[in-house]
Enzyme design. Structure first.
Site, mmCIF file in Angstrom:
data_model
loop_
_atom_site.group_PDB
_atom_site.id
_atom_site.type_symbol
_atom_site.label_atom_id
_atom_site.label_comp_id
_atom_site.label_asym_id
_atom_site.label_seq_id
_atom_site.Cartn_x
_atom_site.Cartn_y
_atom_site.Cartn_z
ATOM 1 N N GLY A 9 -7.572 -6.586 9.918
ATOM 2 C CA GLY A 9 -7.634 -5.823 8.677
ATOM 3 C C GLY A 9 -6.748 -6.459 7.640
ATOM 4 O O GLY A 9 -6.337 -7.610 7.778
ATOM 5 N N MET A 11 -3.190 -6.458 5.153
ATOM 6 C CA MET A 11 -1.798 -6.095 5.364
ATOM 7 C C MET A 11 -1.722 -4.572 5.241
ATOM 8 O O MET A 11 -2.576 -3.969 4.595
ATOM 9 C CB MET A 11 -0.921 -6.703 4.261
ATOM 10 C CG MET A 11 -1.039 -8.197 4.173
ATOM 11 S SD MET A 11 0.039 -8.852 2.905
ATOM 12 C CE MET A 11 1.598 -8.158 3.418
ATOM 13 N N LYS A 15 -1.695 -2.526 11.801
ATOM 14 C CA LYS A 15 -1.903 -3.379 12.983
ATOM 15 C C LYS A 15 -0.695 -3.392 13.909
ATOM 16 O O LYS A 15 -0.830 -3.198 15.105
ATOM 17 C CB LYS A 15 -2.161 -4.832 12.559
ATOM 18 C CG LYS A 15 -3.499 -5.063 11.903
ATOM 19 C CD LYS A 15 -3.660 -6.525 11.543
ATOM 20 C CE LYS A 15 -2.544 -7.057 10.690
ATOM 21 N NZ LYS A 15 -2.418 -6.393 9.383
ATOM 22 N N GLU A 87 0.489 -10.919 14.590
ATOM 23 C CA GLU A 87 0.451 -11.956 13.534
ATOM 24 C C GLU A 87 -0.423 -13.123 13.998
ATOM 25 O O GLU A 87 -0.123 -14.298 13.759
ATOM 26 C CB GLU A 87 1.870 -12.454 13.190
ATOM 27 C CG GLU A 87 2.881 -11.358 12.860
ATOM 28 C CD GLU A 87 2.634 -10.653 11.539
ATOM 29 O OE1 GLU A 87 1.716 -11.054 10.779
ATOM 30 O OE2 GLU A 87 3.362 -9.676 11.256
#
Ligand SMILES: [Zn+2]
Length: 216
Positions: A9, A11, A15, A87
């Site tokens: 998705g 920022m 997540k 990340e």
């Protein structure tokens, strides 16, 4: 069947919070995970969420072989009942291949979390490889909102509040970047195309003559 799942998705879409939740749920059941991350805002070897939660993680290096790392860890008697890769957009495509191999050859679930596209709306190489290889892609849309209130689908890079479209793909900054600092802001596609950030929208409201003509 073990799976490679890509949670992706913009920022601010939650997540890392979900990554920490998955970690919490599994360790509460006595499972032990291997957590990889790269360039987390909390610093090296950390997985953090904007809500302030943080846990230790393995910082992935350039060219590090993640499959070999897992095999080595297991052969020394370590445990890795599942893998979390946060990340993941910053991982190299080969490292995503290594995670897929861990699913297939070691039978470990791998949950990867990453931003899909960069500030120029182009796929990060690591995210592209995840879309290509994942058993499942889950698009997260958790309350990431543009300043206008629409659902935020795009990431903007800002310098002093102004949106920029040139520069290296990876520059670590944070939301609310002030002065001349690099910052990031999530926008709807319309305002990403018009390069209207919250700051420039505020400035436009103060001087109505520069308000862009709206055709919708
Ligand atoms: Zn908008």
């Amino acid at each position: 069947m073990p799976e490679l799942v890509f949670f992706c998705g913009t920022m601010d879409c939650g997540k890392s919070t979900l990554a920490l939740q998955i970690e919490h749920n599994r360790s509460a059941r006595g499972l032990q995970g291997m957590i990889f991350t790269r360039n987390d805002r909390a610093g090296e070897g950390k997985l953090s969420s904007r809500l302030g939660l943080v846990t230790d993680a393995e910082e992935v290096g350039d060219g590090q072989d993640l499959y070999a790392y897992l095999v080595d860890h297991l052969s020394r008697g370590g445990r890795a009942d599942y893998v979390i890769a946060d990340e993941a957009q910053f991982l190299a495509p080969q490292q995503i291949d290594q995670l897929a191999r861990a699913v297939d050859d070691l039978g470990i679930d791998v949950y990867a979390f990453g931003i899909t596209t960069d500030f120029r709306t182009k796929l990060f190489p690591g995210s592209q490889r995840l879309v290509e290889l994942a058993d499942r892609v889950e698009v997260l849309q958790v309350e990431a909102l543009c300043w206008c209130g629409a659902r935020a689908t795009h990431n903007a890079r800002t310098v002093g509040g102004e949106m920029v479209v040139e520069g290296a793909q990876v520059v670590v900054g944070d939301v609310n970047g002030s002065a001349d600092e690099v910052g990031y802001e999530v926008l709807c596609r319309r305002h990403h195309r018009r390069r209207m950030t919250a700051a420039t929208a505020r400035a436009a409201t103060l001087s109505p003559d520069v308000l862009p003509v709206s055709s919708d």
